[in-house]
Design a protein around this motif. Sequence first.
Motif, PDB file in Angstrom:
ATOM      1  N   LEU A 189       9.491   7.509   1.874  1.00  0.00           N
ATOM      2  CA  LEU A 189       9.148   6.177   1.702  1.00  0.00           C
ATOM      3  C   LEU A 189       9.947   5.170   2.275  1.00  0.00           C
ATOM      4  O   LEU A 189       9.467   4.305   3.022  1.00  0.00           O
ATOM      5  CB  LEU A 189       9.096   5.926   0.067  1.00  0.00           C
ATOM      6  N   ASN A 204       0.777  -1.277  -0.060  1.00  0.00           N
ATOM      7  CA  ASN A 204       0.218   0.123   0.146  1.00  0.00           C
ATOM      8  C   ASN A 204       0.704   1.261  -0.026  1.00  0.00           C
ATOM      9  O   ASN A 204       0.697   2.346  -0.711  1.00  0.00           O
ATOM     10  CB  ASN A 204      -0.927  -0.099   1.012  1.00  0.00           C
ATOM     11  N   LEU A 205       2.006   0.995   0.602  1.00  0.00           N
ATOM     12  CA  LEU A 205       3.005   2.327   0.728  1.00  0.00           C
ATOM     13  C   LEU A 205       3.286   2.755  -0.679  1.00  0.00           C
ATOM     14  O   LEU A 205       3.733   3.582  -0.987  1.00  0.00           O
ATOM     15  CB  LEU A 205       3.895   2.151   1.775  1.00  0.00           C
ATOM     16  N   ARG A 206       3.808   1.640  -1.391  1.00  0.00           N
ATOM     17  CA  ARG A 206       4.304   1.826  -2.744  1.00  0.00           C
ATOM     18  C   ARG A 206       3.301   2.023  -3.565  1.00  0.00           C
ATOM     19  O   ARG A 206       3.442   2.893  -4.847  1.00  0.00           O
ATOM     20  CB  ARG A 206       5.010   0.456  -2.996  1.00  0.00           C
ATOM     21  N   ARG A 265       9.180   5.079   6.214  1.00  0.00           N
ATOM     22  CA  ARG A 265       7.670   4.476   6.522  1.00  0.00           C
ATOM     23  C   ARG A 265       8.025   2.722   6.221  1.00  0.00           C
ATOM     24  O   ARG A 265       7.528   2.104   7.200  1.00  0.00           O
ATOM     25  CB  ARG A 265       6.648   5.099   5.578  1.00  0.00           C
ATOM     26  N   VAL A 266       8.686   2.367   5.355  1.00  0.00           N
ATOM     27  CA  VAL A 266       8.730   1.036   5.018  1.00  0.00           C
ATOM     28  C   VAL A 266       9.560   0.365   6.092  1.00  0.00           C
ATOM     29  O   VAL A 266       9.177  -0.658   6.768  1.00  0.00           O
ATOM     30  CB  VAL A 266       9.378   0.425   3.650  1.00  0.00           C
ATOM     31  N   ASN A 273       0.768   3.993  -2.975  1.00  0.00           N
ATOM     32  CA  ASN A 273       0.594   5.588  -2.631  1.00  0.00           C
ATOM     33  C   ASN A 273       1.775   6.314  -3.250  1.00  0.00           C
ATOM     34  O   ASN A 273       1.541   7.537  -3.383  1.00  0.00           O
ATOM     35  CB  ASN A 273       0.452   5.787  -0.988  1.00  0.00           C
ATOM     36  N   ASN A 274       3.019   5.772  -3.025  1.00  0.00           N
ATOM     37  CA  ASN A 274       4.094   6.385  -3.523  1.00  0.00           C
ATOM     38  C   ASN A 274       4.047   6.568  -5.266  1.00  0.00           C
ATOM     39  O   ASN A 274       4.474   7.765  -5.650  1.00  0.00           O
ATOM     40  CB  ASN A 274       5.240   5.543  -3.360  1.00  0.00           C
TER      41      ASN A 274
END
Length: 459
Positions: A398, A154-156, A401-402, A158-159
């Motif tokens: 990013l 999900n972070l990727r 956060r990861v 959004n990135n």
Amino acid sequence: MTSVAPLAAGGARAESLYSALARAYSGNPDLNQSRANVRARDEDTPRAEAGMRPKANIQATWGPQWSNVKLPAGRNQLDNGRSYSYDQYLGYPRGSTLNVSQSVFDGGATENSVKRAESGVFAARATMRLTEQATLQNGATAYMNVLRDTAVMNLRKNNIAVLEQQLKQTRDRFQVGEVTRTDVAQAEASVAQARSELYAAQAQLKTSVAGYRQIIGVEPNRLEPGRSLEPLLPKSLNEAIGIAIIEHPGVVSALHQVDAAELAVKVAESALSPTLSVNAQVSNQYDSFLGSPGSRYLSLGATGQLNIPLYQGGAEYASIRQAKEQLGQARLNADVQRDSVRASVVSSYGLLETAKASIVSGQAAVKAAETALAGVREEAKVGQRTTLDVLNAQQSLLNARVNLVLSQRDRVVASYAALGSIGRLSAGELNLAVSLYDPAIHYDQVRSKWFGVDTPDGR
């Protein structure tokens, strides 16, 4: 307490870490196989007790018998004054014999064999506890892996959305001459790299989902955040080591194996002792006498048999020496298990402390990266920063956060490993909503069973 973003799955009912572990406890094939092994080992005790139980068998015979008998009939001069007659018989002798034997004394072989079997059962139960710990720990790891990989994916995603917006803004600025073609190319490269990282994250998530399915038994659906087991852990490392040396199933199993090896020496030594048994026999024979159809022969007998071994070729002495060496090996294995458990406790506590410190650092890094990104964007608007500076700041955020997600996952997994290292990772300790498996129930069912081929569950 730590948490990782849950895995969404439509409107399905959420799954907690404890409910997932309850599924694994009830249905994991490895754990059920270990329980079956314990039930099989339970039968060693009644097998050993058979040594002092009575033994009985019946032998029956029947079959045709032809005989040619030479009998003296009288005297004559041709054959030294004696003549002979020849009779032929065809009969069907039949009979049966009942043998009963009861061992009275066997040098302690049966008694020590029973104790040895009991020690083997206790060792098997401890090994089953090891499998239970491994199943629960692997289940928690698989659960947290899915949460971790879902959050990273999900972070990727959004990135990519942020980078695409950055690319659009860079192209607009390029149209009015505020930036160069190089800035556009840098933004395009960042988007392409982000997409590549997303594909890798999706592949990693599929691998974690497969591992979850293998251990838990179902596909993951809306996983709730996982929590650390730190409240269940001893407060100090020394206290944890002291508990582990006593309670860890690996150590407990090794000590029971030492007991079994000691009793194996006594069983081997019983081969040098005299044995005493009582035997009874009832035999009933029909038509067993030549020329006497309808005859019956009945015999009853009882005997006592004393056997005093003198020399059996040396095999018994070799067996005793071998059993003593195996006892020494078992004692050394117990020492190995203690050392291994101690190292595992130290390692797991170290990993837990590292994960906790990483979370604190990660939270600070995320906050700083967010502030830095906001500042770089504002500075880029007035020409003090380049597009590359903005992209680098975005990538730094990013990564922070990861890394925070990874540390949160590591803290939960390390807490389960730490509880397992001291031997207390169990369904009872976690208070899972399951019916706890009690191996003593099956053992009591077969312990004194003299007859029957059906298992207690009807098979």
